[in-house]
Write a protein that holds these residues in place. Structure first.
Motif, PDB file in Angstrom:
ATOM      1  N   PHE A  64      42.032 -50.836  42.634  1.00  0.00           N
ATOM      2  CA  PHE A  64      42.685 -50.803  41.330  1.00  0.00           C
ATOM      3  C   PHE A  64      41.975 -51.726  40.343  1.00  0.00           C
ATOM      4  CE2 PHE A  64      45.994 -49.513  44.325  1.00  0.00           C
ATOM      5  CZ  PHE A  64      46.443 -48.354  43.712  1.00  0.00           C
ATOM      6  N   TYR A  65      42.186 -51.449  39.077  1.00  0.00           N
ATOM      7  CA  TYR A  65      41.509 -52.187  38.013  1.00  0.00           C
ATOM      8  C   TYR A  65      41.771 -53.684  38.114  1.00  0.00           C
ATOM      9  CZ  TYR A  65      40.338 -53.722  33.278  1.00  0.00           C
ATOM     10  OH  TYR A  65      39.813 -54.389  32.200  1.00  0.00           O
ATOM     11  N   HIS A  66      43.028 -54.073  38.328  1.00  0.00           N
ATOM     12  CA  HIS A  66      43.341 -55.498  38.351  1.00  0.00           C
ATOM     13  C   HIS A  66      42.693 -56.192  39.550  1.00  0.00           C
ATOM     14  CE1 HIS A  66      46.498 -53.962  41.080  1.00  0.00           C
ATOM     15  NE2 HIS A  66      46.481 -55.165  41.617  1.00  0.00           N
ATOM     16  N   GLU A  67      42.450 -55.438  40.621  1.00  0.00           N
ATOM     17  CA  GLU A  67      41.782 -56.017  41.784  1.00  0.00           C
ATOM     18  C   GLU A  67      40.305 -56.258  41.488  1.00  0.00           C
ATOM     19  OE1 GLU A  67      44.412 -53.971  45.358  1.00  0.00           O
ATOM     20  OE2 GLU A  67      42.705 -52.878  44.518  1.00  0.00           O
ATOM     21  N   LEU A  68      39.673 -55.285  40.851  1.00  0.00           N
ATOM     22  CA  LEU A  68      38.236 -55.356  40.604  1.00  0.00           C
ATOM     23  C   LEU A  68      37.868 -56.482  39.637  1.00  0.00           C
ATOM     24  CD1 LEU A  68      35.645 -53.695  41.367  1.00  0.00           C
ATOM     25  CD2 LEU A  68      35.877 -52.621  39.126  1.00  0.00           C
ATOM     26  N   ILE A 114      37.415 -45.176  34.140  1.00  0.00           N
ATOM     27  CA  ILE A 114      38.784 -45.667  34.062  1.00  0.00           C
ATOM     28  C   ILE A 114      39.354 -45.740  35.474  1.00  0.00           C
ATOM     29  CG2 ILE A 114      41.080 -45.292  33.098  1.00  0.00           C
ATOM     30  CD1 ILE A 114      38.898 -45.944  31.038  1.00  0.00           C
ATOM     31  N   PHE A 115      39.632 -46.952  35.924  1.00  0.00           N
ATOM     32  CA  PHE A 115      40.178 -47.150  37.259  1.00  0.00           C
ATOM     33  C   PHE A 115      41.690 -46.944  37.247  1.00  0.00           C
ATOM     34  CE2 PHE A 115      36.088 -48.718  37.972  1.00  0.00           C
ATOM     35  CZ  PHE A 115      35.906 -49.089  39.297  1.00  0.00           C
ATOM     36  N   PHE A 116      42.268 -46.715  38.439  1.00  0.00           N
ATOM     37  CA  PHE A 116      43.715 -46.662  38.557  1.00  0.00           C
ATOM     38  C   PHE A 116      44.287 -47.990  38.051  1.00  0.00           C
ATOM     39  CE2 PHE A 116      42.569 -43.627  42.021  1.00  0.00           C
ATOM     40  CZ  PHE A 116      43.166 -42.519  41.466  1.00  0.00           C
ATOM     41  N   GLY A 117      45.271 -47.904  37.170  1.00  0.00           N
ATOM     42  CA  GLY A 117      45.870 -49.100  36.605  1.00  0.00           C
ATOM     43  C   GLY A 117      45.218 -49.577  35.328  1.00  0.00           C
ATOM     44  N   GLU A 118      44.136 -48.927  34.901  1.00  0.00           N
ATOM     45  CA  GLU A 118      43.434 -49.308  33.674  1.00  0.00           C
ATOM     46  C   GLU A 118      43.823 -48.346  32.553  1.00  0.00           C
ATOM     47  OE1 GLU A 118      38.832 -50.040  32.057  1.00  0.00           O
ATOM     48  OE2 GLU A 118      39.192 -49.198  34.060  1.00  0.00           O
ATOM     49  N   SER A 119      43.987 -48.864  31.359  1.00  0.00           N
ATOM     50  CA  SER A 119      44.355 -48.026  30.218  1.00  0.00           C
ATOM     51  C   SER A 119      43.129 -47.337  29.629  1.00  0.00           C
ATOM     52  CB  SER A 119      45.027 -48.869  29.131  1.00  0.00           C
ATOM     53  OG  SER A 119      46.227 -49.440  29.603  1.00  0.00           O
ATOM     54  N   ILE A 120      43.313 -46.109  29.210  1.00  0.00           N
ATOM     55  CA  ILE A 120      42.255 -45.401  28.493  1.00  0.00           C
ATOM     56  C   ILE A 120      42.104 -46.032  27.115  1.00  0.00           C
ATOM     57  CG2 ILE A 120      41.712 -43.196  27.374  1.00  0.00           C
ATOM     58  CD1 ILE A 120      42.854 -41.787  29.740  1.00  0.00           C
ATOM     59  N   PRO A 121      40.876 -46.268  26.651  1.00  0.00           N
ATOM     60  CA  PRO A 121      40.695 -46.840  25.310  1.00  0.00           C
ATOM     61  C   PRO A 121      41.427 -46.029  24.246  1.00  0.00           C
ATOM     62  CG  PRO A 121      38.605 -46.809  26.494  1.00  0.00           C
ATOM     63  CD  PRO A 121      39.596 -46.055  27.343  1.00  0.00           C
ATOM     64  N   THR A 122      41.947 -46.712  23.265  1.00  0.00           N
ATOM     65  CA  THR A 122      42.739 -46.046  22.229  1.00  0.00           C
ATOM     66  C   THR A 122      41.957 -44.946  21.527  1.00  0.00           C
ATOM     67  OG1 THR A 122      44.036 -48.057  21.858  1.00  0.00           O
ATOM     68  CG2 THR A 122      44.052 -46.408  20.112  1.00  0.00           C
TER      69      THR A 122
END
Length: 348
Positions: free
Chosen positions: A71-75, A239-247
């Motif tokens: 997940f994004y927060h892990e990386l 885009i990783f799981f848990g990461e937001s797509i840029p606006t």
């Protein structure tokens, strides 16, 4: 933090699925596309014939039941634990990237490119990070035109950026990983010599068992070092799981759907909300929606979504011929596109 992997809320009973022949499917899709000004949304199923395994099988379940993405927060975590996650990610991605990098567009990619070239497909939104749509149309369109008409909703594997925004082409980053890990470089060279390929997921990750990641060296960003800091937090522009797509990507995706007349879906289960919400938006605007996919999807029960269940590789060339008629033969560019494309589905 709890982040879940996107799933299909339910798996439909396949016993009463209506059957359709390839000829009937090609004719119906051609009718849908004939008027032009269509946005196409593609998923991993489109790249299967290029040898890139899809996430889910025909029953809607993950084909690898032990699939455990990082997940994004892990990386990006700034801790020893986060560094360990980066070691795991970059070793697996180091092995998995070459098959994605070397993959060739298949017949579906080129058929889509033909419909882009004739402007029947005005905008293409892809959830895939393999860059194969770009490869298929690159002979006919400039890079600026490609970027104007193709949106990579979930990013790309072909670039890497660090936490401070320094961007590196993926091939250059692969070289850094090779120089930092000569033993694994030798392992990859052996794979290429023997023709063996690891089981690679659409995000470039591979399945490894019984491997220690603790000795894998993740190189620090050289641009950060020139600025007087040490930083190993680097990730592909995916885009990783848990990461937001840029606006700006989110807004562009909605705009692409809103400014065209119809939405065509291909090779996607719509498990991720970033894709599913585009279908919802099209239906809110009362736009016709047609789906071409094998297996259950998140939109199967949505009123207003017409579904054709057949593999795209069986019909898309014929769709182009049905839409364009004699032009498919007389236009040398379209003729080239219809003669191009591999058909190399994964064997495992």
């Amino acid at each position: 933090m709890r982040v879940s992997i996107p799933t299909i809320p339910h798996v439909l009973n396949s016993a009463n699925k209506p059957t359709i022949s390839p000829a009937e499917a090609a004719e119906r899709i051609a009718q849908f596309l004939a008027s032009g000004n269509v946005t196409l949304l593609t998923g991993a199923g489109v790249s299967v014939d290029s040898g890139i395994k899809a996430y889910r099988g025909q029953d809607g379940r993950y084909m690898n039941p032990n699939y455990k993405p990082i997940f994004y927060h892990e990386l990006i975590e700034e801790s020893d634990k986060g560094f360990a996650f980066r070691q795991r990610y970059w070793l697996r991605s180091y092995l998995g990237y070459p098959p994605v990098r070397d993959a060739l567009p298949n017949t579906t990619h080129y058929a889509i490119a033909a419909l882009q070239y004739t402007n029947h497909i005005s905008q293409l939104i892809t959830q895939n990070v393999d860059g194969l749509h770009f490869k298929a149309i690159s002979r006919l369109w400039t890079e600026s035109r490609i970027k104007e008409h193709i949106l990579e909703l979930h990013g790309t594997l072909h670039r890497v950026h660090c936490k401070f925004g320094h961007v590196t082409e993926r091939d250059e980053f692969q070289d850094r990983l090779s120089n930092s890990n000569p033993t694994w470089k030798e392992f990859v060279d052996n794979l290429e010599r023997t023709g063996n390929k690891p089981k690679t997921n659409p995000d470039g990750d591979v399945e490894l068992e019984g491997v220690s990641y603790s000795d894998y060296v993740v190189p620090e960003c050289p641009d950060c070092m020139l600025e007087g800091r040490r930083n190993s937090i680097q990730k592909p522009e995916v885009i990783f799981f848990g990461e937001s797509i840029p606006t700006f990507v989110k807004n562009r995706s909605f705009s692409d759907v809103e400014k065209t007349d119809k939405l065509f879906l291909m090779g996607t289960t719509l498990a991720t909300y970033s894709a599913y919400r585009l279908v919802k938006r099209a239906l809110e605007l009362r736009k016709p929606v047609l789906m071409l996919n094998v297996g259950p999807t998140r939109a199967d029960d949505l009123p207003g979504v017409e579904k054709i269940e057949i593999a795209s590789g069986l019909v898309m060339r014929d769709v182009v011929k049905n839409v364009l008629g004699f032009r498919a033969i007389e236009d040398p560019n379209i003729n080239y596109l219809l003669r191009s494309g591999v058909s190399l589905p994964p064997t495992n």
